[in-house]
Scaffold this motif. Structure first.
Motif: not given
Length: 291
Positions: A117, A138, A140, A144, A152, A159, A161-162, A165, A167
């Motif tokens: 991450a 991921a 949140s 998922s 990613f 990344t 990822l929000q 969120e 990992l």
């Protein structure tokens, strides 16, 4: 130096962690092993108002074989990955990569999910994830989702990822019986970040033709990279017709943002990177042929 003041929060579960992230938004950052984040905070390269500690969440630790892939929970330390028998049997490239990660103290505290991450371009596990077509879980407060490794990594330490969120796990596919793996990197001292390196996986058929190949590159861009041109050029060809130098040159073709810094010029890194790919290719194909 000391980090700027922040509020510390300990999450007791994944649900607890994602609710905190949703509450604090962009002012929050997840703290796992802290081996990358804490030094950055101490040097004031970054700052967050809230740190959410997920290091004691039991559901974020563990290694399992699920649906033809090894699922490693994000909070599993590097040292556990490196010593695990299932990993060594099913995803040996991870076992080969682990000793290259820092020193044993870092491998004891640092986590696989934290390393991936963090998205450092010189990260070994990130290169392995790309080479093996890993999948990221991921989570949140909204639910998922699954993210392919190739989607990613989006930028330097960035990344897909929000903000809300985290990992939670990484799935590493198990390759076929006639496969070979190798990890090579060039560092000035053991434990330093790699100037350049490569993670190579190759699978052969009964006629020693390449049926699948994955090449992860580290230290050669603003993100971990994949040597796609080389993979595409050699798939279907007899391994005896492919030279290691050819693979090295092809893997780096099309990369136009190789960094230049005090560790070496872009041209130097490119030369080292090609050599690391060639060396790893030789080891991986030898293993696959003899499998």
């Amino acid at each position: 130096m000391k980090p700027a003041p922040f509020a510390y929060h300990r999450a007791e579960s994944v649900k607890d962690a994602v609710e905190m992230l949703a509450e604090y938004g962009d002012d929050a950052k997840v703290l796992a092993g802290g081996q990358s984040l804490v030094p950055m905070l101490a040097m004031r390269l970054t700052h967050f108002e809230n740190l959410i500690d997920i290091s004691r969440i039991d559901e974020l630790r563990g290694i399992d074989l699920v649906d033809g892939a090894v699922r490693i929970a994000a909070g599993t330390p590097h040292s556990y990955v490196g010593m695990d028998d299932e990993v060594a049997e099913s995803v040996p490239l991870l076992t080969l990569a682990t000793p290259h990660i820092g020193h044993f103290q870092i491998r004891t505290r640092g986590t696989l999910g934290g390393a991936i991450a963090h998205a450092d371009p010189a990260a070994e596990y990130a290169a392995v994830a790309l080479a093996l077509d890993a999948r990221m879980d991921a989570v949140s407060s909204r639910g998922s989702r699954e993210i392919a490794a190739q989607d990613f990594f989006t930028g330097l330490w960035e990344t897909s990822l929000q903000p809300a969120e985290i990992l939670t796990a990484v799935h590493f596919p198990v390759w076929g019986a006639r496969s070979g793996f190798a990890m090579e990197e060039f560092v000035r001292r053991h434990g330093d970040f790699a100037i350049a390196g490569a993670a190579v996986a190759v699978e052969l058929d009964d006629d020693n033709r390449v049926t699948r190949c994955g090449i992860g590159l580290l230290g050669l861009g603003s993100t971990p990279l994949r040597g796609t041109p080389a993979e595409e050029a050699i798939t279907g060809r007899p391994v005896s017709d492919i030279s290691a130098d050819e693979i090295g040159e092809l893997a780096l073709s099309g990369i136009d943002d190789i960094p230049s810094d005090l560790q070496g010029s872009a041209a130097y890194r490119a030369k080292i990177g090609a050599a690391m790919v060639a060396r790893a290719w030789t080891k991986a194909t030898t293993e696959a042929i003899n499998a």
